[in-house]
Design a protein around this motif. Structure first.
Motif, PDB file in Angstrom:
ATOM      1  N   VAL A 169       0.867  -1.180   0.000  1.00 57.73           N
ATOM      2  CA  VAL A 169       0.000   0.000   0.000  1.00 57.73           C
ATOM      3  C   VAL A 169       0.899   1.224   0.000  1.00 57.73           C
ATOM      4  CG1 VAL A 169      -2.015  -1.039   1.068  1.00 57.73           C
ATOM      5  CG2 VAL A 169      -0.207  -0.161   2.530  1.00 57.73           C
ATOM      6  N   ARG A 170       0.377   2.327  -0.534  1.00 56.45           N
ATOM      7  CA  ARG A 170       1.223   3.511  -0.631  1.00 56.45           C
ATOM      8  C   ARG A 170       0.392   4.783  -0.643  1.00 56.45           C
ATOM      9  NH1 ARG A 170      -1.671   5.121  -4.166  1.00 56.45           N
ATOM     10  NH2 ARG A 170      -1.838   4.331  -6.238  1.00 56.45           N
ATOM     11  N   GLY A 171       1.075   5.851  -0.296  1.00 57.73           N
ATOM     12  CA  GLY A 171       0.550   7.197  -0.432  1.00 57.73           C
ATOM     13  C   GLY A 171       1.636   8.003  -1.113  1.00 57.73           C
ATOM     14  N   ILE A 172       1.261   8.901  -1.995  1.00 60.70           N
ATOM     15  CA  ILE A 172       2.251   9.671  -2.746  1.00 60.70           C
ATOM     16  C   ILE A 172       1.775  11.110  -2.899  1.00 60.70           C
ATOM     17  CG2 ILE A 172       1.269   8.995  -4.966  1.00 60.70           C
ATOM     18  CD1 ILE A 172       4.121   9.006  -6.106  1.00 60.70           C
ATOM     19  N   THR A 173       2.719  12.027  -2.855  1.00 56.20           N
ATOM     20  CA  THR A 173       2.413  13.430  -3.115  1.00 56.20           C
ATOM     21  C   THR A 173       3.625  14.075  -3.776  1.00 56.20           C
ATOM     22  OG1 THR A 173       1.548  15.496  -2.164  1.00 56.20           O
ATOM     23  CG2 THR A 173       3.197  14.330  -0.876  1.00 56.20           C
ATOM     24  N   VAL A 174       3.380  15.112  -4.537  1.00 50.38           N
ATOM     25  CA  VAL A 174       4.450  15.913  -5.126  1.00 50.38           C
ATOM     26  C   VAL A 174       4.230  17.331  -4.613  1.00 50.38           C
ATOM     27  CG1 VAL A 174       5.498  16.793  -7.242  1.00 50.38           C
ATOM     28  CG2 VAL A 174       4.625  14.438  -7.157  1.00 50.38           C
ATOM     29  N   ARG A 175       5.269  17.889  -3.996  1.00 51.93           N
ATOM     30  CA  ARG A 175       5.148  19.186  -3.354  1.00 51.93           C
ATOM     31  C   ARG A 175       6.157  20.175  -3.896  1.00 51.93           C
ATOM     32  NH1 ARG A 175       2.052  20.269   1.358  1.00 51.93           N
ATOM     33  NH2 ARG A 175       0.618  18.539   1.541  1.00 51.93           N
ATOM     34  N   SER A 176       5.776  21.454  -3.814  1.00 44.19           N
ATOM     35  CA  SER A 176       6.713  22.539  -4.102  1.00 44.19           C
ATOM     36  C   SER A 176       6.419  23.666  -3.129  1.00 44.19           C
ATOM     37  CB  SER A 176       6.560  23.034  -5.546  1.00 44.19           C
ATOM     38  OG  SER A 176       5.351  23.745  -5.690  1.00 44.19           O
ATOM     39  N   ARG A 177       7.382  24.494  -2.922  1.00 50.99           N
ATOM     40  CA  ARG A 177       7.219  25.663  -2.072  1.00 50.99           C
ATOM     41  C   ARG A 177       6.923  26.851  -2.986  1.00 50.99           C
ATOM     42  NH1 ARG A 177       5.478  26.792   2.530  1.00 50.99           N
ATOM     43  NH2 ARG A 177       6.621  25.097   3.432  1.00 50.99           N
ATOM     44  N   SER A 178       6.074  27.760  -2.528  1.00 49.95           N
ATOM     45  CA  SER A 178       5.741  28.947  -3.321  1.00 49.95           C
ATOM     46  C   SER A 178       6.955  29.849  -3.457  1.00 49.95           C
ATOM     47  CB  SER A 178       4.601  29.717  -2.650  1.00 49.95           C
ATOM     48  OG  SER A 178       5.074  30.311  -1.447  1.00 49.95           O
ATOM     49  N   ARG A 224       7.871   2.503   5.106  1.00 53.34           N
ATOM     50  CA  ARG A 224       9.038   3.316   4.748  1.00 53.34           C
ATOM     51  C   ARG A 224       8.582   4.615   4.091  1.00 53.34           C
ATOM     52  NH1 ARG A 224      10.786  -0.422   7.255  1.00 53.34           N
ATOM     53  NH2 ARG A 224      12.455  -1.844   6.711  1.00 53.34           N
ATOM     54  N   TYR A 225       9.485   5.600   4.113  1.00 53.29           N
ATOM     55  CA  TYR A 225       9.326   6.839   3.350  1.00 53.29           C
ATOM     56  C   TYR A 225      10.423   6.890   2.303  1.00 53.29           C
ATOM     57  CZ  TYR A 225       6.210   8.951   6.847  1.00 53.29           C
ATOM     58  OH  TYR A 225       5.167   9.241   7.680  1.00 53.29           O
ATOM     59  N   ASP A 226      10.131   7.550   1.198  1.00 55.34           N
ATOM     60  CA  ASP A 226      11.132   7.792   0.165  1.00 55.34           C
ATOM     61  C   ASP A 226      10.831   9.167  -0.421  1.00 55.34           C
ATOM     62  OD1 ASP A 226      13.270   7.330  -1.524  1.00 55.34           O
ATOM     63  OD2 ASP A 226      12.100   6.208  -2.987  1.00 55.34           O
ATOM     64  N   ALA A 227      11.851   9.868  -0.835  1.00 53.32           N
ATOM     65  CA  ALA A 227      11.669  11.180  -1.461  1.00 53.32           C
ATOM     66  C   ALA A 227      12.604  11.288  -2.655  1.00 53.32           C
ATOM     67  CB  ALA A 227      11.961  12.301  -0.467  1.00 53.32           C
ATOM     68  N   THR A 228      12.100  11.896  -3.711  1.00 54.59           N
ATOM     69  CA  THR A 228      12.860  12.057  -4.945  1.00 54.59           C
ATOM     70  C   THR A 228      12.584  13.434  -5.519  1.00 54.59           C
ATOM     71  OG1 THR A 228      12.547   9.699  -5.420  1.00 54.59           O
ATOM     72  CG2 THR A 228      13.265  11.086  -7.242  1.00 54.59           C
ATOM     73  N   ASP A 229      13.618  14.103  -5.995  1.00 56.86           N
ATOM     74  CA  ASP A 229      13.418  15.365  -6.705  1.00 56.86           C
ATOM     75  C   ASP A 229      12.922  15.047  -8.105  1.00 56.86           C
ATOM     76  OD1 ASP A 229      14.193  16.985  -4.617  1.00 56.86           O
ATOM     77  OD2 ASP A 229      16.282  17.051  -5.251  1.00 56.86           O
ATOM     78  N   VAL A 230      11.726  15.510  -8.432  1.00 53.23           N
ATOM     79  CA  VAL A 230      11.157  15.301  -9.752  1.00 53.23           C
ATOM     80  C   VAL A 230      11.810  16.265 -10.732  1.00 53.23           C
ATOM     81  CG1 VAL A 230       9.023  15.365 -11.109  1.00 53.23           C
ATOM     82  CG2 VAL A 230       8.983  14.495  -8.771  1.00 53.23           C
ATOM     83  N   MET A 231      11.946  17.498 -10.291  1.00 57.26           N
ATOM     84  CA  MET A 231      12.651  18.541 -11.030  1.00 57.26           C
ATOM     85  C   MET A 231      12.989  19.629 -10.025  1.00 57.26           C
ATOM     86  SD  MET A 231       9.474  20.256 -13.154  1.00 57.26           S
ATOM     87  CE  MET A 231      10.268  21.774 -13.574  1.00 57.26           C
TER      88      MET A 231
END
Length: 127
Positions: A40-49, A100-107
């Motif tokens: 099972v998973r949860g995913i989000t893509v975030r950016s700061r203003s 687990r958590y994982d984080a990746t820079d998309v751009m």
């Protein structure tokens, strides 16, 4: 045709899926896994203003904890954790192991945060 292995009602003694039923370990002390329901998973893509980036840049000048980015990271982790737990509940799980958590820079400026684990059905040891 119903799946006889995955379609029964939950026993009255089975625990609910809450924070105490989620672990990074491969087992949950006091419980035994009776069925594995898969990843099972949860995913989000975030950016700061742009304002957030400006304030974060100012904080880097003075050093220390960059609170605006810390808050962004914590919000992303909380959101993905909540989505992972919701996914597990939809499958009928009452626990999640190997979380687990994982984080990746998309751009530049965009980060993907992923929270994942194995949804399981557990019962207390001794039943």
């Amino acid at each position: 045709m119903a799946d006889p292995y995955n379609s029964g009602p939950r026993p009255p003694s089975a625990p609910r899926l809450d924070d105490s039923m989620v672990t990074t370990a491969m087992e949950l002390p006091g419980f035994r896994v009776v069925r594995s329901l898969g990843v099972v998973r949860g995913i989000t893509v975030r950016s700061r203003s742009i304002v957030g980036n400006f304030l974060g840049g100012l904080q880097t000048i003075f050093g220390g904890n960059i609170t605006i980015y810390t808050e962004l990271c914590e919000q992303a982790r909380e959101e993905t954790y909540r989505d992972m737990a919701k996914h597990a509940r939809m499958l009928g799980a009452n626990a999640i192991i190997a979380m687990r958590y994982d984080a990746t820079d998309v751009m530049t400026g965009l980060t993907e945060v992923l929270c994942y684990g194995t949804a399981v059905v557990v019962e207390p040891v001794g039943l």
